[in-house]
Scaffold this motif. Structure first.
Motif, short mmCIF file in Angstrom:
data_model
loop_
_atom_site.label_atom_id
_atom_site.label_comp_id
_atom_site.label_asym_id
_atom_site.label_seq_id
_atom_site.Cartn_x
_atom_site.Cartn_y
_atom_site.Cartn_z
N LEU A 60 0.84 -1.20 0.00
CA LEU A 60 0.00 0.00 0.00
C LEU A 60 0.88 1.25 0.00
O LEU A 60 0.64 2.19 -0.77
CB LEU A 60 -0.93 0.01 1.22
CG LEU A 60 -1.77 1.28 1.39
CD1 LEU A 60 -2.70 1.48 0.21
CD2 LEU A 60 -2.55 1.22 2.70
N LEU A 61 1.91 1.26 0.82
CA LEU A 61 2.79 2.42 0.87
C LEU A 61 3.50 2.65 -0.46
O LEU A 61 3.61 3.79 -0.91
CB LEU A 61 3.81 2.27 1.99
CG LEU A 61 3.29 2.59 3.39
CD1 LEU A 61 4.37 2.31 4.42
CD2 LEU A 61 2.85 4.03 3.48
N GLU A 62 3.98 1.59 -1.08
CA GLU A 62 4.66 1.74 -2.37
C GLU A 62 3.70 2.27 -3.43
O GLU A 62 4.06 3.12 -4.25
CB GLU A 62 5.28 0.41 -2.83
CG GLU A 62 6.52 0.02 -2.05
CD GLU A 62 7.63 1.07 -2.11
OE1 GLU A 62 7.88 1.66 -3.18
OE2 GLU A 62 8.26 1.30 -1.06
N SER A 63 2.47 1.80 -3.41
CA SER A 63 1.46 2.28 -4.36
C SER A 63 1.16 3.76 -4.13
O SER A 63 1.06 4.54 -5.08
CB SER A 63 0.17 1.46 -4.25
OG SER A 63 0.42 0.13 -4.60
N LEU A 64 1.00 4.14 -2.87
CA LEU A 64 0.72 5.53 -2.55
C LEU A 64 1.90 6.44 -2.89
O LEU A 64 1.71 7.56 -3.37
CB LEU A 64 0.34 5.68 -1.07
CG LEU A 64 -1.01 5.06 -0.68
CD1 LEU A 64 -1.20 5.10 0.83
CD2 LEU A 64 -2.16 5.77 -1.39
N LEU A 65 3.11 5.93 -2.67
CA LEU A 65 4.30 6.71 -3.06
C LEU A 65 4.33 6.92 -4.58
O LEU A 65 4.62 8.02 -5.05
CB LEU A 65 5.57 5.99 -2.62
CG LEU A 65 6.08 6.27 -1.22
CD1 LEU A 65 7.20 5.30 -0.85
CD2 LEU A 65 6.55 7.69 -1.09
N ALA A 66 4.05 5.87 -5.33
CA ALA A 66 4.05 5.99 -6.80
C ALA A 66 3.00 7.00 -7.24
O ALA A 66 3.26 7.83 -8.14
CB ALA A 66 3.78 4.62 -7.43
N LEU A 67 1.83 6.97 -6.61
CA LEU A 67 0.78 7.93 -6.94
C LEU A 67 1.22 9.35 -6.59
O LEU A 67 1.03 10.29 -7.37
CB LEU A 67 -0.50 7.57 -6.19
CG LEU A 67 -1.70 8.49 -6.43
CD1 LEU A 67 -2.09 8.50 -7.91
CD2 LEU A 67 -2.87 8.05 -5.57
N LEU A 68 1.84 9.52 -5.43
CA LEU A 68 2.34 10.83 -5.00
C LEU A 68 3.32 11.39 -6.02
O LEU A 68 3.21 12.55 -6.44
CB LEU A 68 3.01 10.71 -3.63
CG LEU A 68 3.78 11.93 -3.15
CD1 LEU A 68 2.84 13.07 -2.83
CD2 LEU A 68 4.61 11.57 -1.93
N ALA A 107 3.63 10.59 -9.17
CA ALA A 107 2.94 10.86 -10.44
C ALA A 107 2.20 12.19 -10.38
O ALA A 107 2.22 12.97 -11.34
CB ALA A 107 1.98 9.71 -10.77
N VAL A 108 1.55 12.46 -9.26
CA VAL A 108 0.82 13.73 -9.09
C VAL A 108 1.82 14.89 -9.10
O VAL A 108 1.58 15.92 -9.74
CB VAL A 108 -0.02 13.71 -7.78
CG1 VAL A 108 -0.58 15.08 -7.47
CG2 VAL A 108 -1.16 12.69 -7.91
N GLU A 109 2.96 14.71 -8.44
CA GLU A 109 3.98 15.76 -8.43
C GLU A 109 4.52 15.98 -9.84
O GLU A 109 4.65 17.12 -10.29
CB GLU A 109 5.13 15.37 -7.50
CG GLU A 109 6.22 16.42 -7.47
CD GLU A 109 7.49 15.94 -6.79
OE1 GLU A 109 8.38 16.78 -6.62
OE2 GLU A 109 7.60 14.75 -6.46
N ASP A 110 4.82 14.89 -10.56
CA ASP A 110 5.33 15.00 -11.92
C ASP A 110 4.35 15.70 -12.85
O ASP A 110 4.74 16.37 -13.80
CB ASP A 110 5.69 13.63 -12.49
CG ASP A 110 6.95 13.05 -11.87
OD1 ASP A 110 7.71 13.81 -11.22
OD2 ASP A 110 7.18 11.84 -12.03
N ALA A 111 3.05 15.54 -12.57
CA ALA A 111 2.02 16.17 -13.38
C ALA A 111 1.94 17.68 -13.10
O ALA A 111 1.24 18.40 -13.80
CB ALA A 111 0.67 15.51 -13.14
N GLY A 112 2.66 18.14 -12.07
CA GLY A 112 2.68 19.56 -11.77
C GLY A 112 1.62 20.01 -10.78
O GLY A 112 1.46 21.21 -10.56
N TRP A 113 0.93 19.09 -10.19
CA TRP A 113 -0.10 19.45 -9.21
C TRP A 113 0.54 19.49 -7.83
O TRP A 113 0.30 18.65 -6.97
CB TRP A 113 -1.24 18.44 -9.24
CG TRP A 113 -1.97 18.36 -10.56
CD1 TRP A 113 -1.86 19.21 -11.61
CD2 TRP A 113 -2.90 17.37 -10.94
NE1 TRP A 113 -2.66 18.81 -12.63
CE2 TRP A 113 -3.32 17.68 -12.24
CE3 TRP A 113 -3.42 16.25 -10.31
CZ2 TRP A 113 -4.25 16.92 -12.93
CZ3 TRP A 113 -4.34 15.48 -11.00
CH2 TRP A 113 -4.75 15.82 -12.28
#
Length: 187
Positions: A14-22, A24-30
């Motif tokens: 779960l933590l690895e998935s949430l980190l990956a999502l985090l 991705a959101v940062e890379d998207a500029g949000w």
């Protein structure tokens, strides 16, 4: 699997998935969304776990980068410091150097070029030439040398950054832009 929210440590998956999502959101500029999400993600980890868990250190490092980009330099410094403590406790040398790089960029943004040089030099002393962190440190050293009018040194660092970019077109372009700016400045 966590039972009541926050009562048990989240699973590594779960933590690895949430980190990956985090990331991705940062890379998207949000950045504001990512910064808020990073705070929530840290809330999932009990304080006792954060001191020794490299995943928490990775979140703190990401927060440092986000806060720096958002112009919140004091908070960014604190986040990098927490990340570096966690990286050192976990013996994660790459993350430790990533934090050093972050400290270098913060010092550069504040106009403290001697301090930026010290941070970049530490990264270069520990990283293999051509690694992602060494390239970034070299690019920082270009700025530091250029700010002091040391153009020969700036060219040397820019050339190393270009050579270290390998076949990555974006990295090569960044290095060529730095070399081009130096040529334009020197004449």
């Amino acid at each position: 699997r966590m039972g009541e929210w926050g009562k048990a440590d989240p699973t590594p998956e779960l933590l690895e998935s949430l980190l990956a999502l985090l990331f991705a959101v940062e890379d998207a500029g949000w950045l504001e969304v990512a910064e808020d999400a990073s705070r929530s993600l840290l809330g999932l980890l009990p304080t006792r776990t954060q001191r020794r868990d490299v995943r928490a250190a990775r979140v703190w490092a990401a927060r440092g980068r986000m806060l720096r980009v958002m112009g919140r330099l004091v908070e960014a410094h604190d986040a990098y410091a927490r990340a570096q403590r966690g990286a050192r406790a976990a013996h994660d040398h790459w993350l430790d150097d990533r934090c050093e790089l972050g400290f270098g960029v913060l010092a550069e943004q504040r106009g403290n070029f001697p301090q930026a040089r010290a941070h970049y030099t530490r990264v270069l002393s520990r990283q293999t030439e051509g690694s992602q962190l060494a390239r970034a440190a070299r690019q920082g050293m270009v700025t530091v040398a250029r700010s002091g009018g040391r153009y020969d040194e700036a060219f040397e660092h820019a050339w190393h950054a270009f050579r270290g970019a390998g076949r990555d077109p974006e990295q090569r372009l960044d290095a060529l832009v730095q070399l081009g700016e130096l040529c334009r400045k020197v004449g």
